[in-house]
Design an enzyme around this catalytic site. Structure first.
Site, PDB file in Angstrom:
ATOM      1  N   THR A  42       0.845  -1.199   0.000  1.00 15.71           N
ATOM      2  CA  THR A  42       0.000   0.000   0.000  1.00 15.71           C
ATOM      3  C   THR A  42       0.876   1.243   0.000  1.00 15.71           C
ATOM      4  O   THR A  42       0.644   2.200  -0.745  1.00 15.71           O
ATOM      5  CB  THR A  42      -0.870   0.002   1.281  1.00 15.71           C
ATOM      6  OG1 THR A  42      -1.633  -1.197   1.312  1.00 15.71           O
ATOM      7  CG2 THR A  42      -1.798   1.202   1.328  1.00 15.71           C
ATOM      8  N   CYS A  43       1.879   1.229   0.864  1.00 10.90           N
ATOM      9  CA  CYS A  43       2.712   2.404   1.103  1.00 10.90           C
ATOM     10  C   CYS A  43       3.287   2.981  -0.189  1.00 10.90           C
ATOM     11  O   CYS A  43       3.069   4.150  -0.500  1.00 10.90           O
ATOM     12  CB  CYS A  43       3.827   2.011   2.080  1.00 10.90           C
ATOM     13  SG  CYS A  43       5.034   3.290   2.324  1.00 10.90           S
ATOM     14  N   HIS A 431      20.584  27.947  14.085  1.00 10.51           N
ATOM     15  CA  HIS A 431      19.766  29.142  13.873  1.00 10.51           C
ATOM     16  C   HIS A 431      19.932  29.616  12.436  1.00 10.51           C
ATOM     17  O   HIS A 431      21.045  29.611  11.924  1.00 10.51           O
ATOM     18  CB  HIS A 431      20.235  30.258  14.825  1.00 10.51           C
ATOM     19  CG  HIS A 431      19.489  31.538  14.636  1.00 10.51           C
ATOM     20  ND1 HIS A 431      18.208  31.714  15.099  1.00 10.51           N
ATOM     21  CD2 HIS A 431      19.846  32.693  14.021  1.00 10.51           C
ATOM     22  CE1 HIS A 431      17.798  32.936  14.786  1.00 10.51           C
ATOM     23  NE2 HIS A 431      18.765  33.559  14.120  1.00 10.51           N
TER      24      HIS A 431
HETATM   25  P1  FAD Z   1       0.778  -3.181   3.011  1.00 11.20           P
HETATM   26  O1  FAD Z   1       1.663  -2.069   2.679  1.00 11.20           O
HETATM   27  O2  FAD Z   1      -0.679  -2.979   2.867  1.00 11.20           O
HETATM   28  O3  FAD Z   1       1.231  -4.408   2.113  1.00 11.20           O
HETATM   29  C1  FAD Z   1       0.520  -5.598   2.102  1.00 11.20           C
HETATM   30  C2  FAD Z   1       0.860  -6.356   0.835  1.00 11.20           C
HETATM   31  O4  FAD Z   1       0.319  -7.673   0.952  1.00 11.20           O
HETATM   32  C3  FAD Z   1       0.244  -5.769  -0.431  1.00 11.20           C
HETATM   33  O5  FAD Z   1       1.264  -5.543  -1.375  1.00 11.20           O
HETATM   34  C4  FAD Z   1      -0.733  -6.818  -0.922  1.00 11.20           C
HETATM   35  O6  FAD Z   1      -0.763  -6.933  -2.335  1.00 11.20           O
HETATM   36  C5  FAD Z   1      -0.158  -8.089  -0.310  1.00 11.20           C
HETATM   37  N1  FAD Z   1      -1.143  -9.143  -0.065  1.00 11.20           N
HETATM   38  C6  FAD Z   1      -2.272  -9.063   0.695  1.00 11.20           C
HETATM   39  N2  FAD Z   1      -2.877 -10.272   0.737  1.00 11.20           N
HETATM   40  C7  FAD Z   1      -2.092 -11.113  -0.012  1.00 11.20           C
HETATM   41  C8  FAD Z   1      -2.178 -12.498  -0.326  1.00 11.20           C
HETATM   42  N3  FAD Z   1      -3.163 -13.266   0.121  1.00 11.20           N
HETATM   43  N4  FAD Z   1      -1.210 -13.023  -1.106  1.00 11.20           N
HETATM   44  C9  FAD Z   1      -0.197 -12.249  -1.580  1.00 11.20           C
HETATM   45  N5  FAD Z   1      -0.054 -10.948  -1.297  1.00 11.20           N
HETATM   46  C10 FAD Z   1      -1.006 -10.403  -0.524  1.00 11.20           C
HETATM   47  N6  FAD Z   1       1.679   5.327   6.642  1.00 11.20           N
HETATM   48  C11 FAD Z   1       2.694   6.085   7.083  1.00 11.20           C
HETATM   49  O7  FAD Z   1       3.485   5.632   7.918  1.00 11.20           O
HETATM   50  N7  FAD Z   1       2.891   7.351   6.601  1.00 11.20           N
HETATM   51  C12 FAD Z   1       2.056   7.892   5.676  1.00 11.20           C
HETATM   52  O8  FAD Z   1       2.254   9.048   5.274  1.00 11.20           O
HETATM   53  C13 FAD Z   1       0.983   7.115   5.197  1.00 11.20           C
HETATM   54  N8  FAD Z   1       0.152   7.597   4.259  1.00 11.20           N
HETATM   55  C14 FAD Z   1      -0.839   6.807   3.770  1.00 11.20           C
HETATM   56  C15 FAD Z   1      -1.676   7.324   2.785  1.00 11.20           C
HETATM   57  C16 FAD Z   1      -2.688   6.552   2.262  1.00 11.20           C
HETATM   58  C17 FAD Z   1      -3.572   7.116   1.169  1.00 11.20           C
HETATM   59  C18 FAD Z   1      -2.877   5.214   2.731  1.00 11.20           C
HETATM   60  C19 FAD Z   1      -3.974   4.341   2.166  1.00 11.20           C
HETATM   61  C20 FAD Z   1      -2.059   4.686   3.706  1.00 11.20           C
HETATM   62  C21 FAD Z   1      -1.039   5.471   4.240  1.00 11.20           C
HETATM   63  N9  FAD Z   1      -0.188   5.002   5.240  1.00 11.20           N
HETATM   64  C22 FAD Z   1       0.826   5.795   5.717  1.00 11.20           C
HETATM   65  C23 FAD Z   1      -0.360   3.654   5.837  1.00 11.20           C
HETATM   66  C24 FAD Z   1       0.681   2.684   5.252  1.00 11.20           C
HETATM   67  O9  FAD Z   1       0.531   2.633   3.870  1.00 11.20           O
HETATM   68  C25 FAD Z   1       0.483   1.305   5.872  1.00 11.20           C
HETATM   69  O10 FAD Z   1       0.531   1.413   7.283  1.00 11.20           O
HETATM   70  C26 FAD Z   1       1.571   0.348   5.426  1.00 11.20           C
HETATM   71  O11 FAD Z   1       1.620   0.216   4.028  1.00 11.20           O
HETATM   72  C27 FAD Z   1       1.341  -1.029   6.056  1.00 11.20           C
HETATM   73  O12 FAD Z   1       2.338  -1.900   5.637  1.00 11.20           O
HETATM   74  P2  FAD Z   1       2.082  -3.474   5.609  1.00 11.20           P
HETATM   75  O13 FAD Z   1       3.390  -4.074   5.236  1.00 11.20           O
HETATM   76  O14 FAD Z   1       1.439  -3.905   6.865  1.00 11.20           O
HETATM   77  O15 FAD Z   1       0.986  -3.729   4.482  1.00 11.20           O
END
Ligand code: FAD
Length: 452
Positions: A42-43, A431
């Site tokens: 997502t990130c 500063h």
């Molecule tokens: P994710 O980044 O969601 O990755 C999960 C991955 O798992 C995805 O690539 C998906 O395709 C894969 N997946 C899921 N299920 C399966 C499966 N069954 N088989 C194979 N692959 C699978 N956070 C910040 O810290 N700073 C920010 O400025 C910020 N801005 C954001 C802005 C927006 C618009 C959004 C929506 C989120 C934002 N976030 C921000 C939150 C941040 O994106 C998430 O906290 C972070 O990406 C979580 O990381 P993760 O590794 O848990 O999961």
């Protein structure tokens, strides 16, 4: 297709999963990381990075559009905007970064398998790849599948009702945009579209915007929203959308597009977890201090493990799990996780909030007394320090101000290192910078502030 074997299989290549896989491979472990989409999660693909790219473009556009009305003596012709081109620039940054992550995984020696994964048991998973099902056997499995936007019953996603992903892919600026939900994602994107020229109305069911942050910190953000012409309706529920009108308890609101940002839910369905029945903590997977679930050999990191759902928390968990699996003695013992809202002005919160801890006190330094903030025409902000009265240990640092996101590093470092007010006050801050406000807030707490 013959089965693949590895020491660690990571499902999800977002910030949690890819950092875990790279670190594990660096430590000499045999790792396979699986993702249904591009690396970066997502990130990188639809979250942190593309939203900040759009926010930057909107800031630049708005600055040029309004420079002539300012006091700097600069005039400029009204700028034009080709949003499709802006989005293409943003997509270029995304592909550069996602390609970079795939390169880093490869360089570290981690294998990447593309496809949707499902657990067969606690040590085996099946991936639906383009060329058929691929079974992967592993000694340990790390789940890092992230989160998805929450849908409202009367506002199903599709058409003009957008998720943040949809809003980040628009090729034209909507004339009227309704944003449902005044959390950080809604306000970041709502502000960006207002700067790009949309007439924005934010509709929030709760009593106030950015409810998890101190009201004093949020005030400058609200003031700026008002100055940008963004309407904010609190204590108002949106119930539906028809004929270009968002239906709310307070009446209909005209909108060409509706962006729904009412929260994110952990992505756990379809993973085969039902048969394994791991212990849950509400909607999230329950984990211990090394991110182990209740099932031996099954770990969980990132958004599926609860709040704060932030990329840097996911990364830190991923790194820790990799080190644990390599035999290092590690455990989650972070004192603070900084959270940044890239609103205008930016808002940073790190550690204990005012009043959260008994026998603590708060001191504030306003940017109105900071030279650098004045030269940037942005004195609408402050820095707040929360400290233990008995020994002056800093428990929390918070701030609101233009560009203050970069100060989150100093905030987290001070708290993580157990700094006292005297430590920060005695550190020379360059500063003229806004960081002087950090030292001054600590000096104020010590009753010896110089500039207020
Ligand atoms: P994710 O980044 O969601 O990755 C999960 C991955 O798992 C995805 O690539 C998906 O395709 C894969 N997946 C899921 N299920 C399966 C499966 N069954 N088989 C194979 N692959 C699978 N956070 C910040 O810290 N700073 C920010 O400025 C910020 N801005 C954001 C802005 C927006 C618009 C959004 C929506 C989120 C934002 N976030 C921000 C939150 C941040 O994106 C998430 O906290 C972070 O990406 C979580 O990381 P993760 O590794 O848990 O999961």
């Amino acid at each position: 297709m013959s089965d693949l074997k590895c020491k660690i299989a990571v499902i999800g290549a977002g910030p949690g999963g890819y950092v875990c896989a790279i670190r594990a491979a660096q430590l000499g472990l045999d790792v396979i990381v699986v993702d249904a989409g591009a690396a970066g999660g997502t990130c990188l693909n639809v979250g942190c990075i593309p939203s900040k790219a759009l926010i930057h473009a909107a800031d630049e556009f708005h600055k040029i559009a309004h420079v002539s009305a300012g006091q700097l003596g600069i005039t400029a012709a009204a700028p034009g905007l080709d949003l499709a081109k802006t989005m293409a620039w943003k997509d270029g940054i995304v592909s550069r970064l996602t390609g970079g992550v795939e390169g880093l995984l490869k360089r570290a020696g981690a294998r990447f398998v593309r496809g949707r994964a499902r657990l067969l048991d606690g040590q085996c998973l099946e991936v639906a790849t383009q060329t058929g099902p691929q079974v992967i056997r592993a000694e340990a499995i790390v789940l890092a599948t992230g989160a998805a936007p929450v849908e409202l019953p009367g506002l199903p996603f599709g058409g003009d009702i957008l998720t943040s992903t949809g809003a980040l892919a628009l090729s034209e600026v909507p004339g009227r945009l309704a944003v449902i939900g005044a959390g950080y994602i809604g306000l970041e994107l709502g502000t960006a579209f207002a700067k790009l020229g949309s007439e924005v109305t934010v509709i929030e069911a709760g009593e106030r915007a950015l409810a998890q942050y101190d009201a004093g910190l949020v005030r400058p953000v609200l003031k700026r929203l008002e100055a940008l012409g963004v309407g904010l309706l609190t204590s108002t529920k949106a119930t539906g959308y028809a004929d270009g009108q968002v239906q709310t308890e307070a009446g209909d609101i005209a909108a060409d597009k509706v962006l729904v940002t009412v929260g994110r839910r952990p992505l756990l369905q379809g993973l085969g977890l039902e048969a394994l029945s791991p212990e849950m903590a509400g909607a999230y997977l329950k984990i211990n201090e090394i991110c182990q679930t209740s099932l031996p050999g099954l770990y969980a990191i990132g958004d599926i493990t609860g709040e704060p759902m932030l990329a840097h928390r996911a990364m830190a968990q991923g790194e820790m799990v990799a080190e644990h699996l390599a035999g290092h003695k590690v455990a989650w013992d972070k004192c603070a996780i900084p959270a940044v809202c890239f609103t205008d002005p930016e808002l940073v919160s790190c550690g204990a909030a005012p009043g959260e801890i008994e026998a603590s006190a708060v001191a504030e330094f306003p940017f109105a007394a900071n030279g650098r903030a004045l030269t940037l025409e942005r004195d609408d902000g402050l820095i707040q320090v929360v400290y233990r009265e008995a020994d002056h240990v800093i428990l929390g640092l918070h701030g609101v101000g233009a560009g203050i996101a970069e100060l989150s590093a100093s905030f987290a470092l001070a708290i993580e290192m157990g700094a006292r007010l005297e430590d920060v006050a005695a550190t020379i801050h360059a500063h003229p910078t806004q960081s002087e406000g950090l030292a001054e807030a600590c000096m104020k707490a010590l009753d010896r502030a110089v500039h207020i």
